[in-house]
Design a protein around this motif. Structure first.
Motif: not given
Ligand SMILES: Cc1cc2nc3c(=O)[nH]c(=O)nc-3n(C[C@H](O)[C@H](O)[C@H](O)COP(=O)(O)OP(=O)(O)OC[C@H]3O[C@@H](n4cnc5c(N)ncnc54)[C@H](O)[C@@H]3O)c2cc1C
Ligand code: FES
Length: 273
Positions: A87-95, A218-228, A239-244
């Motif tokens: 099992l894995i958890g997923v949320r998205g899609p983002y960006g 582009l890649e940057r360290y991401m924690k929330c993935g949703i611009g918060l 990057v997670c919201k305006d990009g990637p």
């Protein structure tokens, strides 16, 4: 913001070994499969940590998505040790995803960077664009999706070239050197690229010198993935919201692009490889 912001826990339906360090994991998540576009990513939860992964495969009809994971540290090693059914958890899609533009297209992928480019290439082929793909890797064993892409080389308007740093196959050298050589003989009206940031900076400089529109993931360290949380900032961009995916006009404004990144605590650190 589209998609799901709460992780959904799903079994890994299928695992494909692509290279000694890269595997693709397929999961059935109808919402992400129906909304996901090339260049977007999801946040993947291993029950210890949550990390960003590009969509490398999207099948809205079968409701499957794929993520292609290179083993580099704790979470990705955990992923690689998981058997089918885990099992894995997923949320998205983002960006934002790639913008389809132009008709003569050059796609440049370094290492696992080919993961986010693969769905884009499929879309470009479907839209009858003229597509040249350059894949780069350290060695021939690490070339990602070479076999899958070779199938399209029977088409008149599809070309594939390979570069390896050690010269074990194809062009002996960096994929950006192959890109430079390719651009001596041919012209394109759009370049898409994904890979290590120093490679992307070099590719962008080449595109600028030839006056060709450029989009990079582009890649940057991401924690929330949703611009918060702000952990993924590069200059004024989140990057997670305006990009990637960023286009030339924005990349020109980023003095951190190819020079510095942020560590998990937000401190600016130089990019060295
Ligand atoms: C939008 C986006 C899409 C990505 N797509 C892919 C992909 O398709 N395939 C792939 O293999 N990798 C992808 N990555 C990189 C991937 O997220 C990292 O390799 C992964 O997080 C490493 O986790 P780890 O615990 O194994 O490694 P660690 O040992 O924790 O770290 C190894 C490296 O991974 C980076 N990293 C660790 N955690 C994160 C995080 N939360 N966010 C961003 N970087 C992190 C670290 O900065 C370090 O450089 C993507 C990154 C981003 C931002
Ligand atoms: S990861 Fe939190 S703002 Fe981008």
């Amino acid at each position: 913001m589209n998609g799901m912001n709460k992780p959904i826990v799903v079994p890994i339906e299928k695992i494909e070994t692509n290279t000694p360090s890269i595997k693709t994991f397929f999961v059935k998540v109808p919402l992400i499969a129906q909304q996901g576009n090339p260049g977007q990513f999801l946040m993947m939860w291993t029950f210890d940590d949550e990390i960003p992964m590009s969509l490398s495969y999207v099948d809205p009809k079968k409701k499957f998505v794929g993520i292609t994971v290179k083993k580099v540290g704790t979470s990705t090693e955990k992923m690689h040790s998981m058997p089918e059914g885990s099992l894995i958890g997923v949320r998205g899609p983002y960006g934002n995803g790639f913008k389809i533009a132009g008709s003569r297209i050059l796609v440049v992928g370094g290492g696992v960077g080919m993961a986010c480019l693969f769905p884009l290439i499929l879309q470009l082929i479907e839209e009858q664009k003229s597509v040249t793909v350059l894949i780069g890797a350290l060695t021939k064993d690490e070339l990602l999706f070479q076999k899958r892409l070779k199938k399209f080389t029977t088409r008149e308007n599809f070309h594939l070239s390979i570069a390896t740093d050690d010269g074990s196959t194809g062009f002996h050298g960096l994929v950006t050197e192959l890109m430079d050589e390719t651009l001596q003989n041919e012209t394109f009206d759009q370049i898409y690229a994904c890979g290590p940031e120093l490679m992307l900076r070099t590719a962008f400089n080449i595109a600028e010198s030839k006056n060709i529109a450029f989009q990079a993931s582009l890649e940057r360290y991401m924690k929330c993935g949703i611009g918060l949380c702000g952990s993924c900032c590069i200059n004024e961009q989140i990057v997670c919201k305006d990009g990637p995916i960023f286009e030339s006009q924005v990349l020109r404004t980023m003095n951190e692009f190819g020079h510095s990144t942020r560590d998990p605590s937000g401190r600016l650190t130089p990019i060295t490889d």
